[in-house]
Design a protein around this motif. Structure first.
Motif, PDB file in Angstrom:
ATOM      1  N   ASP A 164       4.589   9.088 -21.991  1.00  0.00           N
ATOM      2  CA  ASP A 164       4.868   8.870 -23.215  1.00  0.00           C
ATOM      3  C   ASP A 164       5.232  10.245 -24.009  1.00  0.00           C
ATOM      4  OD1 ASP A 164       4.683   6.072 -25.105  1.00  0.00           O
ATOM      5  OD2 ASP A 164       4.535   7.829 -26.257  1.00  0.00           O
ATOM      6  N   THR A 165       5.916  10.280 -25.207  1.00  0.00           N
ATOM      7  CA  THR A 165       6.199  11.434 -25.918  1.00  0.00           C
ATOM      8  C   THR A 165       5.189  11.688 -27.080  1.00  0.00           C
ATOM      9  OG1 THR A 165       7.535  10.358 -27.287  1.00  0.00           O
ATOM     10  CG2 THR A 165       8.521  11.398 -25.376  1.00  0.00           C
TER      11      THR A 165
ATOM     12  N   GLU B 219       0.950  -1.337  -0.018  1.00  0.00           N
ATOM     13  CA  GLU B 219       0.039  -0.019   0.062  1.00  0.00           C
ATOM     14  C   GLU B 219       0.767   1.231   0.098  1.00  0.00           C
ATOM     15  OE1 GLU B 219      -3.425   2.114   2.564  1.00  0.00           O
ATOM     16  OE2 GLU B 219      -2.863  -0.097   3.113  1.00  0.00           O
ATOM     17  N   GLY B 220       0.374   2.387  -0.798  1.00  0.00           N
ATOM     18  CA  GLY B 220       1.311   3.451  -0.903  1.00  0.00           C
ATOM     19  C   GLY B 220       2.468   3.583  -1.965  1.00  0.00           C
ATOM     20  N   ALA B 221       2.542   2.407  -2.422  1.00  0.00           N
ATOM     21  CA  ALA B 221       3.920   2.125  -3.377  1.00  0.00           C
ATOM     22  C   ALA B 221       3.318   3.008  -4.587  1.00  0.00           C
ATOM     23  CB  ALA B 221       4.246   0.784  -3.629  1.00  0.00           C
ATOM     24  N   ARG B 222       4.505   3.641  -5.441  1.00  0.00           N
ATOM     25  CA  ARG B 222       4.431   4.114  -6.555  1.00  0.00           C
ATOM     26  C   ARG B 222       5.056   3.349  -7.696  1.00  0.00           C
ATOM     27  NH1 ARG B 222       5.490   9.911  -6.759  1.00  0.00           N
ATOM     28  NH2 ARG B 222       3.990   9.996  -8.391  1.00  0.00           N
ATOM     29  N   ILE B 223       4.338   3.361  -8.872  1.00  0.00           N
ATOM     30  CA  ILE B 223       5.179   2.646 -10.001  1.00  0.00           C
ATOM     31  C   ILE B 223       4.722   3.475 -11.210  1.00  0.00           C
ATOM     32  CG2 ILE B 223       4.545   0.508 -11.693  1.00  0.00           C
ATOM     33  CD1 ILE B 223       3.245  -0.811  -9.327  1.00  0.00           C
ATOM     34  N   ALA B 224       5.656   3.643 -12.097  1.00  0.00           N
ATOM     35  CA  ALA B 224       5.821   4.306 -13.396  1.00  0.00           C
ATOM     36  C   ALA B 224       6.173   3.644 -14.282  1.00  0.00           C
ATOM     37  CB  ALA B 224       7.027   5.629 -13.084  1.00  0.00           C
ATOM     38  N   ASP B 225       5.624   3.723 -15.455  1.00  0.00           N
ATOM     39  CA  ASP B 225       5.814   2.974 -16.647  1.00  0.00           C
ATOM     40  C   ASP B 225       6.432   4.036 -17.707  1.00  0.00           C
ATOM     41  OD1 ASP B 225       6.198   1.227 -18.738  1.00  0.00           O
ATOM     42  OD2 ASP B 225       3.793   1.279 -19.116  1.00  0.00           O
ATOM     43  N   ILE B 226       7.696   4.273 -18.188  1.00  0.00           N
ATOM     44  CA  ILE B 226       8.192   5.050 -18.963  1.00  0.00           C
ATOM     45  C   ILE B 226       7.892   4.508 -20.338  1.00  0.00           C
ATOM     46  CG2 ILE B 226      10.373   5.860 -19.988  1.00  0.00           C
ATOM     47  CD1 ILE B 226      11.404   5.624 -16.957  1.00  0.00           C
TER      48      ILE B 226
ATOM     49  N   ASP C   3       9.659  12.800 -17.102  1.00  0.00           N
ATOM     50  CA  ASP C   3       9.354  14.151 -17.013  1.00  0.00           C
ATOM     51  C   ASP C   3       7.963  14.233 -17.031  1.00  0.00           C
ATOM     52  OD1 ASP C   3      11.822  14.749 -17.719  1.00  0.00           O
ATOM     53  OD2 ASP C   3      11.541  14.857 -19.878  1.00  0.00           O
ATOM     54  N   GLY C   4       7.361  15.089 -16.511  1.00  0.00           N
ATOM     55  CA  GLY C   4       6.084  15.133 -16.207  1.00  0.00           C
ATOM     56  C   GLY C   4       5.293  14.294 -14.926  1.00  0.00           C
ATOM     57  N   LEU C   5       6.030  13.752 -14.267  1.00  0.00           N
ATOM     58  CA  LEU C   5       5.583  13.212 -13.084  1.00  0.00           C
ATOM     59  C   LEU C   5       6.608  13.516 -11.727  1.00  0.00           C
ATOM     60  CD1 LEU C   5       5.484   9.237 -14.184  1.00  0.00           C
ATOM     61  CD2 LEU C   5       3.758  10.869 -14.295  1.00  0.00           C
ATOM     62  N   GLU C   6       6.093  13.806 -10.688  1.00  0.00           N
ATOM     63  CA  GLU C   6       6.969  14.219  -9.553  1.00  0.00           C
ATOM     64  C   GLU C   6       6.925  13.165  -8.502  1.00  0.00           C
ATOM     65  OE1 GLU C   6       4.875  17.605  -8.149  1.00  0.00           O
ATOM     66  OE2 GLU C   6       4.798  18.802  -9.872  1.00  0.00           O
ATOM     67  N   GLY C   7       8.002  13.381  -7.591  1.00  0.00           N
ATOM     68  CA  GLY C   7       8.177  12.448  -6.632  1.00  0.00           C
ATOM     69  C   GLY C   7       8.964  11.189  -6.946  1.00  0.00           C
TER      70      GLY C   7
END
Length: 84
Positions: free
Chosen positions: A39-40, A8-15, A68-72
């Motif tokens: 995505d570009t 819980e509370g984890a953050r995932i990003a897909d580039i 880029d465009g994502l914070e934290g």
């Protein structure tokens, strides 16, 4: 994610998430995580928004390269080589 669940509370990003398939799958596998993608390609992002809505998944979607465009900070970052 199946072998190493994220809590819980984890953050995932897909580039370079394209139409959002990877981010949608991640969101379904890690239901308590915050999932975002970048995505570009604006057209790909439009498809990602539509696909996420159709899947009933809440994704953070940002136009940008890499993170880029994502914070934290993120606990897991995914990408689909060889595009990076």
């Amino acid at each position: 994610l199946g072998l190493h669940p994220i809590g819980e509370g984890a953050r995932i990003a897909d580039i370079g998430g394209g139409a959002g398939v990877g981010a949608i799958v991640a969101s379904r596998m890690a239901t308590e995580a915050d999932v975002a993608m970048t995505d570009t390609n604006p057209r790909a992002l439009a498809f990602a928004r539509a696909n996420a809505a159709a899947a009933g998944v809440d994704l953070g979607i940002a136009h940008g390269r890499n993170l880029d465009g994502l914070e934290g900070d993120f606990d897991l970052v995914t990408a689909n080589p060889p595009y990076l």
